[in-house]
Enzyme design. Structure first.
Site, PDB file in Angstrom:
ATOM      1  N   TRP A  99      48.639 -67.354  19.595  1.00 17.16           N
ATOM      2  CA  TRP A  99      47.468 -66.320  19.663  1.00 17.16           C
ATOM      3  C   TRP A  99      47.653 -65.505  21.125  1.00 17.16           C
ATOM      4  CZ3 TRP A  99      46.069 -65.186  15.309  1.00 17.16           C
ATOM      5  CH2 TRP A  99      45.928 -66.238  14.065  1.00 17.16           C
ATOM      6  N   ASP A 166      40.004 -65.851  25.538  1.00 16.19           N
ATOM      7  CA  ASP A 166      39.770 -66.010  24.123  1.00 16.19           C
ATOM      8  C   ASP A 166      39.517 -67.367  23.922  1.00 16.19           C
ATOM      9  OD1 ASP A 166      40.217 -66.548  21.403  1.00 16.19           O
ATOM     10  OD2 ASP A 166      42.304 -65.843  21.169  1.00 16.19           O
ATOM     11  N   LYS A 190      35.910 -70.615  13.468  1.00 14.28           N
ATOM     12  CA  LYS A 190      36.455 -71.979  13.903  1.00 14.28           C
ATOM     13  C   LYS A 190      35.128 -72.835  14.279  1.00 14.28           C
ATOM     14  CE  LYS A 190      40.517 -70.134  13.686  1.00 14.28           C
ATOM     15  NZ  LYS A 190      40.891 -69.611  14.903  1.00 14.28           N
TER      16      LYS A 190
HETATM   17  C1  LIG Z   1      42.123 -68.464  15.111  1.00 16.15           C
HETATM   18  C2  LIG Z   1      42.299 -67.471  16.151  1.00 16.15           C
HETATM   19  C3  LIG Z   1      42.741 -66.386  16.495  1.00 16.15           C
HETATM   20  C4  LIG Z   1      42.746 -65.209  15.288  1.00 16.15           C
HETATM   21  O1  LIG Z   1      41.449 -65.038  14.803  1.00 16.15           O
HETATM   22  P1  LIG Z   1      41.074 -63.942  13.678  1.00 16.15           P
HETATM   23  O2  LIG Z   1      39.695 -63.667  13.761  1.00 16.15           O
HETATM   24  O3  LIG Z   1      41.762 -64.605  12.661  1.00 16.15           O
HETATM   25  O4  LIG Z   1      41.799 -62.640  14.288  1.00 16.15           O
HETATM   26  C5  LIG Z   1      42.874 -65.943  17.793  1.00 16.15           C
HETATM   27  N1  LIG Z   1      42.839 -66.744  18.772  1.00 16.15           N
HETATM   28  C6  LIG Z   1      42.606 -68.145  18.574  1.00 16.15           C
HETATM   29  C7  LIG Z   1      42.884 -68.964  19.955  1.00 16.15           C
HETATM   30  C8  LIG Z   1      42.264 -68.500  17.540  1.00 16.15           C
HETATM   31  O5  LIG Z   1      42.065 -69.881  17.169  1.00 16.15           O
END
Ligand SMILES: *Cc1c(COP(=O)(O)O)cnc(C)c1O
Length: 356
Positions: A99, A166, A190
């Site tokens: 990511w 993030d 998540k």
């Molecule tokens: C799942 C995830 C993403 C991607 O998320 P989307 O909502 O599918 O774009 C980005 N960063 C992290 C750390 C993730 O766990």
């Protein structure tokens, strides 16, 4: 039969969230309309949005000067929205996983990008230490929890520049000092809500500095002014997210959540370290994620991987197949995961060791 849901995302939500959302799909807030069909401008839904924003601020102790937004496009949209709004000349990125590297790639559309630190040399199995952060970058971007590789940054980093994080897979799992960050984003699927909404916490003064024209929908200020209602928001995920926030508050808030998360992670990592058949590819316990526990078969036992997956399935343990870039297993133990389910997985690992 109870299922133990270890999926990485979308992932387990509190029963409370599922139940309340199911009820609102039939009859939302006593309106005799479904939450699926009511106007987002109705007073009942505006109240949901307002309460969700207020609860995020309360639970995370968001200081003055910050705005809480519910946007669409997932965390992946933030990979481009962040540099669009914040990158004037140069940005720095930690490359600590899939990511993180995707975020870094998008920033390159907007300016110079330096990889301030990387753990790619060891298939992302550690968090880089003693990093010197350049002071000539507009912002530093980190991924606090690397969902795929099972590493996590616990300490709020001290950065001499703006800090962007993030937090898709560890938001609400531990207390954070929001004042250390200028922008935080998290795809909700998540630890908060079903897929379809992304939480953003942004310091207002961080915006408007690049001089670059920004398309309306990609400009954070649009959504600040519109209170996340500039266009139709994802009504159902916001409603469900509010239920999770209420559940969090009811259950003692973020500090209480951290205590539970520590206990769950310890139970599972202790077994991985003890069991002769399994090992954690993240060597330093300090770097191991409390949300996504990655483990693989010890060399010599690899051929038993499929057998363990089959055994897990028999015991209603779902979603522990590892990501293809690591292999083995990954047990995601987000806030809503009860320790009892972790105990079922641990018991399965013990039994598997005796049987083979
Ligand atoms: C799942 C995830 C993403 C991607 O998320 P989307 O909502 O599918 O774009 C980005 N960063 C992290 C750390 C993730 O766990």
């Amino acid at each position: 039969m109870k299922k133990h849901n270890f999926y990485a995302g979308p992932s387990i939500l509190p029963d409370f969230t599922i139940q309340k959302t199911a009820e609102a799909v039939v009859n939302f807030a006593g309106t005799s309309l479904s939450v699926l069909e009511i106007s987002h401008r109705s007073k009942e839904f505006v109240a949901v949005m307002d309460q969700a924003i207020a609860l995020v601020k309360e639970l995370l102790e968001v200081p003055e000067g910050y705005e809480v937004l519910f946007l669409q496009g997932g965390a992946s949209m933030q990979f481009c929205m962040v540099p669009f709004n914040l990158l004037k000349n140069k940005a720095g990125y930690y490359n600590t996983g899939v990511w993180a590297s995707k975020a870094l790639k998008e920033a390159k559309f907007f300016g110079e990008v330096v990889e301030v630190a990387s753990s790619k040399d060891k298939n992302y199995n550690y968090i880089p230490k003693n990093v010197s952060i350049p002071s000539d970058i507009d912002y530093l971007h980190i991924t606090t929890n690397n969902t795929i590789f099972g590493t996590q940054i616990y300490k709020d980093i001290e950065a001499p520049v703006m800090l962007v994080a993030d937090m898709s897979s560890d938001i609400f799992s531990r207390p954070i000092d929001i004042s250390k960050y200028d922008l935080i984003y998290a795809g909700a699927q998540k630890n908060l809500a079903p897929a379809g909404v992304t939480l953003v916490i942004v310091r207002k003064d961080a915006l408007g500095k690049t001089g670059r024209p920004i398309p309306t929908m990609l400009d954070y200020n649009t959504h600040i002014e519109g209170v996340s209602m500039f266009n139709t928001p994802p009504v159902l995920p916001v409603f469900a997210g509010l239920q999770t926030l209420l559940w969090l508050k009811e259950n003692g808030g973020i500090k209480a959540m951290e205590v539970k998360n520590l206990a769950k992670a310890k139970l599972l990592y202790d077994e991985i370290d003890r069991n002769k058949m399994f090992t954690c590819p993240v060597p330093d316990p300090e770097d191991r994620s409390r949300m996504n526990v990655v483990f693989v078969m010890v060399p010599g036992y690899e051929e038993l991987e499929k057998a363990f997956l089959a055994k897990a399935k028999e015991l209603n343990i779902l979603g522990i197949e590892g990501h293809r870039s690591v292999g083995g297993f990954r047990a995601s133990i987000y806030n809503a995961m009860p320790i009892e389910s972790v105990a079922v997985l641990v018991a399965a690992m013990k039994e598997f060791e005796t049987q083979n």
